[in-house]
Motif scaffolding. Structure first.
Motif, PDB file in Angstrom:
ATOM      1  N   TRP A   1       0.826  -1.186   0.000  1.00 43.71           N
ATOM      2  CA  TRP A   1       0.000   0.000   0.000  1.00 43.71           C
ATOM      3  C   TRP A   1       0.873   1.254   0.000  1.00 43.71           C
ATOM      4  O   TRP A   1       1.833   1.355   0.766  1.00 43.71           O
ATOM      5  CB  TRP A   1      -0.890   0.035   1.236  1.00 43.71           C
ATOM      6  CG  TRP A   1      -2.214  -0.641   1.055  1.00 43.71           C
ATOM      7  CD1 TRP A   1      -2.495  -1.960   1.244  1.00 43.71           C
ATOM      8  CD2 TRP A   1      -3.429  -0.022   0.656  1.00 43.71           C
ATOM      9  NE1 TRP A   1      -3.814  -2.203   0.980  1.00 43.71           N
ATOM     10  CE2 TRP A   1      -4.421  -1.027   0.630  1.00 43.71           C
ATOM     11  CE3 TRP A   1      -3.783   1.283   0.334  1.00 43.71           C
ATOM     12  CZ2 TRP A   1      -5.733  -0.768   0.267  1.00 43.71           C
ATOM     13  CZ3 TRP A   1      -5.100   1.551  -0.017  1.00 43.71           C
ATOM     14  CH2 TRP A   1      -6.060   0.529  -0.057  1.00 43.71           C
ATOM     15  N   VAL A   2       0.518   2.211  -0.828  1.00 41.42           N
ATOM     16  CA  VAL A   2       1.028   3.582  -0.769  1.00 41.42           C
ATOM     17  C   VAL A   2      -0.197   4.474  -0.893  1.00 41.42           C
ATOM     18  O   VAL A   2      -0.613   4.835  -1.997  1.00 41.42           O
ATOM     19  CB  VAL A   2       2.051   3.887  -1.875  1.00 41.42           C
ATOM     20  CG1 VAL A   2       2.527   5.336  -1.764  1.00 41.42           C
ATOM     21  CG2 VAL A   2       3.233   2.929  -1.806  1.00 41.42           C
TER      22      VAL A   2
ATOM     23  N   GLY B   1      -1.871   3.608   6.954  1.00 36.98           N
ATOM     24  CA  GLY B   1      -1.529   2.489   6.085  1.00 36.98           C
ATOM     25  C   GLY B   1      -2.383   2.415   4.840  1.00 36.98           C
ATOM     26  O   GLY B   1      -2.028   1.734   3.877  1.00 36.98           O
ATOM     27  N   ASP B   2      -3.529   3.100   4.848  1.00 34.69           N
ATOM     28  CA  ASP B   2      -4.407   3.115   3.680  1.00 34.69           C
ATOM     29  C   ASP B   2      -5.237   4.388   3.704  1.00 34.69           C
ATOM     30  O   ASP B   2      -5.086   5.225   4.603  1.00 34.69           O
ATOM     31  CB  ASP B   2      -5.307   1.873   3.647  1.00 34.69           C
ATOM     32  CG  ASP B   2      -6.187   1.741   4.893  1.00 34.69           C
ATOM     33  OD1 ASP B   2      -6.252   2.702   5.700  1.00 34.69           O
ATOM     34  OD2 ASP B   2      -6.809   0.689   5.075  1.00 34.69           O
ATOM     35  N   LEU B   3      -6.089   4.541   2.714  1.00 32.45           N
ATOM     36  CA  LEU B   3      -7.017   5.672   2.673  1.00 32.45           C
ATOM     37  C   LEU B   3      -8.378   5.139   2.275  1.00 32.45           C
ATOM     38  O   LEU B   3      -8.513   4.480   1.243  1.00 32.45           O
ATOM     39  CB  LEU B   3      -6.557   6.734   1.685  1.00 32.45           C
ATOM     40  CG  LEU B   3      -7.466   7.973   1.595  1.00 32.45           C
ATOM     41  CD1 LEU B   3      -6.654   9.241   1.366  1.00 32.45           C
ATOM     42  CD2 LEU B   3      -8.501   7.825   0.495  1.00 32.45           C
ATOM     43  N   ASP B   4      -9.383   5.395   3.117  1.00 33.42           N
ATOM     44  CA  ASP B   4     -10.732   4.886   2.901  1.00 33.42           C
ATOM     45  C   ASP B   4     -11.637   5.966   2.312  1.00 33.42           C
ATOM     46  O   ASP B   4     -11.564   7.136   2.692  1.00 33.42           O
ATOM     47  CB  ASP B   4     -11.353   4.417   4.225  1.00 33.42           C
ATOM     48  CG  ASP B   4     -10.555   3.307   4.879  1.00 33.42           C
ATOM     49  OD1 ASP B   4      -9.964   2.501   4.142  1.00 33.42           O
ATOM     50  OD2 ASP B   4     -10.521   3.243   6.120  1.00 33.42           O
ATOM     51  N   VAL B   5     -12.502   5.540   1.412  1.00 40.21           N
ATOM     52  CA  VAL B   5     -13.534   6.403   0.853  1.00 40.21           C
ATOM     53  C   VAL B   5     -14.858   5.670   0.955  1.00 40.21           C
ATOM     54  O   VAL B   5     -14.971   4.516   0.523  1.00 40.21           O
ATOM     55  CB  VAL B   5     -13.247   6.764  -0.622  1.00 40.21           C
ATOM     56  CG1 VAL B   5     -14.378   7.618  -1.194  1.00 40.21           C
ATOM     57  CG2 VAL B   5     -11.918   7.488  -0.747  1.00 40.21           C
ATOM     58  N   LEU B   6     -15.863   6.304   1.545  1.00 39.37           N
ATOM     59  CA  LEU B   6     -17.175   5.695   1.681  1.00 39.37           C
ATOM     60  C   LEU B   6     -18.101   6.202   0.583  1.00 39.37           C
ATOM     61  O   LEU B   6     -18.158   7.403   0.298  1.00 39.37           O
ATOM     62  CB  LEU B   6     -17.766   6.009   3.057  1.00 39.37           C
ATOM     63  CG  LEU B   6     -19.058   5.272   3.409  1.00 39.37           C
ATOM     64  CD1 LEU B   6     -19.086   4.905   4.893  1.00 39.37           C
ATOM     65  CD2 LEU B   6     -20.293   6.126   3.075  1.00 39.37           C
TER      66      LEU B   6
ATOM     67  N   ALA C   1       0.958  -1.031  -9.996  1.00 41.25           N
ATOM     68  CA  ALA C   1       1.038   0.035  -8.993  1.00 41.25           C
ATOM     69  C   ALA C   1       0.659  -0.491  -7.616  1.00 41.25           C
ATOM     70  O   ALA C   1      -0.023  -1.517  -7.493  1.00 41.25           O
ATOM     71  CB  ALA C   1       0.102   1.184  -9.380  1.00 41.25           C
ATOM     72  N   PRO C   2       1.076   0.186  -6.558  1.00 39.17           N
ATOM     73  CA  PRO C   2       0.621  -0.197  -5.215  1.00 39.17           C
ATOM     74  C   PRO C   2      -0.844   0.171  -5.028  1.00 39.17           C
ATOM     75  O   PRO C   2      -1.380   1.038  -5.727  1.00 39.17           O
ATOM     76  CB  PRO C   2       1.526   0.628  -4.292  1.00 39.17           C
ATOM     77  CG  PRO C   2       1.893   1.828  -5.103  1.00 39.17           C
ATOM     78  CD  PRO C   2       1.999   1.337  -6.522  1.00 39.17           C
ATOM     79  N   TRP C   3      -1.488  -0.489  -4.068  1.00 39.17           N
ATOM     80  CA  TRP C   3      -2.852  -0.096  -3.697  1.00 39.17           C
ATOM     81  C   TRP C   3      -2.811   1.321  -3.135  1.00 39.17           C
ATOM     82  O   TRP C   3      -1.907   1.676  -2.374  1.00 39.17           O
ATOM     83  CB  TRP C   3      -3.417  -1.039  -2.653  1.00 39.17           C
ATOM     84  CG  TRP C   3      -3.436  -2.482  -3.049  1.00 39.17           C
ATOM     85  CD1 TRP C   3      -2.653  -3.487  -2.572  1.00 39.17           C
ATOM     86  CD2 TRP C   3      -4.291  -3.094  -4.035  1.00 39.17           C
ATOM     87  NE1 TRP C   3      -2.956  -4.687  -3.178  1.00 39.17           N
ATOM     88  CE2 TRP C   3      -3.960  -4.476  -4.085  1.00 39.17           C
ATOM     89  CE3 TRP C   3      -5.301  -2.615  -4.868  1.00 39.17           C
ATOM     90  CZ2 TRP C   3      -4.604  -5.379  -4.936  1.00 39.17           C
ATOM     91  CZ3 TRP C   3      -5.940  -3.516  -5.719  1.00 39.17           C
ATOM     92  CH2 TRP C   3      -5.597  -4.861  -5.739  1.00 39.17           C
ATOM     93  N   SER C   4      -3.804   2.142  -3.490  1.00 40.63           N
ATOM     94  CA  SER C   4      -3.767   3.531  -3.028  1.00 40.63           C
ATOM     95  C   SER C   4      -5.082   4.024  -2.437  1.00 40.63           C
ATOM     96  O   SER C   4      -5.089   5.011  -1.701  1.00 40.63           O
ATOM     97  CB  SER C   4      -3.360   4.462  -4.171  1.00 40.63           C
ATOM     98  OG  SER C   4      -4.210   4.306  -5.291  1.00 40.63           O
ATOM     99  N   VAL C   5      -6.205   3.350  -2.731  1.00 45.30           N
ATOM    100  CA  VAL C   5      -7.500   3.763  -2.205  1.00 45.30           C
ATOM    101  C   VAL C   5      -8.304   2.520  -1.848  1.00 45.30           C
ATOM    102  O   VAL C   5      -8.293   1.530  -2.583  1.00 45.30           O
ATOM    103  CB  VAL C   5      -8.299   4.601  -3.232  1.00 45.30           C
ATOM    104  CG1 VAL C   5      -9.678   4.963  -2.679  1.00 45.30           C
ATOM    105  CG2 VAL C   5      -7.537   5.864  -3.618  1.00 45.30           C
ATOM    106  N   GLN C   6      -9.001   2.573  -0.713  1.00 42.96           N
ATOM    107  CA  GLN C   6      -9.905   1.503  -0.311  1.00 42.96           C
ATOM    108  C   GLN C   6     -11.319   2.068  -0.271  1.00 42.96           C
ATOM    109  O   GLN C   6     -11.606   2.998   0.479  1.00 42.96           O
ATOM    110  CB  GLN C   6      -9.510   0.942   1.051  1.00 42.96           C
ATOM    111  CG  GLN C   6     -10.281  -0.307   1.448  1.00 42.96           C
ATOM    112  CD  GLN C   6      -9.667  -0.997   2.658  1.00 42.96           C
ATOM    113  OE1 GLN C   6      -8.783  -0.438   3.337  1.00 42.96           O
ATOM    114  NE2 GLN C   6     -10.097  -2.203   2.941  1.00 42.96           N
TER     115      GLN C   6
END
Length: 207
Positions: A9-10, A48-53, A106-111
């Motif tokens: 993750w980035v 460690g991550d970024l969440d969007v609802l 690419a790395p994971w960037s958004v959850q």
């Protein structure tokens, strides 16, 4: 889910997400620890991550917005397994957790987190008894970034509280007005009536 198994993750920053979602014709909110930071107006810790609802009924438009991204859904949720989210596929409960990266390399960037709604009401995916008018679900930062109301984010953090959640609670608690505290106390009382945060909220939470 282990990053060693599923990839590194980035996380993007909230302003990066705001740029990505600038053309969105649906509601969305920064969630997780970044939502708390947007509420308090300062950085609190590393993420460690970024969440969007996003509300589940907007998922088709969400999928179209991110059509060029590499999107995977946690299926089944919480079991450390991901599968591609195919264009045109509608995700039904309990599926709600989507990992996003710009390309397969690419790395994971958004959850992305899909939440439920009934009419004008947001409905917690964890406990349908917990509800709130959608118009009260979020706030907007001074820079125009929508984020999840801190009392709602703290409700989600209360289920399995970790050290970082305590940090977030301590930072944002002084900013919660009486209405937000009352809602949070009632919501936590439904899922964890012995939760220590209740003693910090309102006396009515114990009656």
């Amino acid at each position: 889910m282990s990053a060693d198994v599923l990839g590194r993750w980035v996380p993007d920053r909230p302003e990066d997400v705001a740029a990505i979602f600038a053309k969105a014709d649906f509601r969305w909110w920064i969630a997780g620890g970044y939502a708390i930071e947007l509420a308090v107006g300062r950085e609190l810790r590393a993420h460690g991550d970024l969440d969007v609802l996003v509300l589940r009924h907007d998922q088709a438009r969400l999928r179209d917005l991110l059509a060029d991204w590499d999107l995977y859904v946690a299926d089944p949720p919480g079991q450390g397994e991901l599968r591609p989210w195919s264009p045109g596929e509608l995700l039904r409960p309990p599926l709600h957790d989507i990992w996003c990266r710009r390309t397969p390399e690419a790395p994971w960037s958004v959850q992305l987190m899909l939440d439920e709604a009934e009419g004008t009401q947001w409905v917690s995916r964890r406990t349908p008894a917990i509800r709130l008018p959608i118009d009260q679900l979020g706030r907007t930062s001074e820079t125009g970034i929508p984020y999840l109301a801190p009392e709602v984010q703290l409700f989600y953090k209360a289920k399995a509280t970790r050290g970082k959640d305590e940090t977030d609670f301590e930072a944002v608690l002084p900013l919660l007005d009486a209405s937000a505290r009352a809602w949070l106390a009632e919501a936590i009382n439904v899922i964890a009536p012995d939760h220590p945060w209740l003693r910090r909220l309102l006396p009515v939470s114990r009656t």
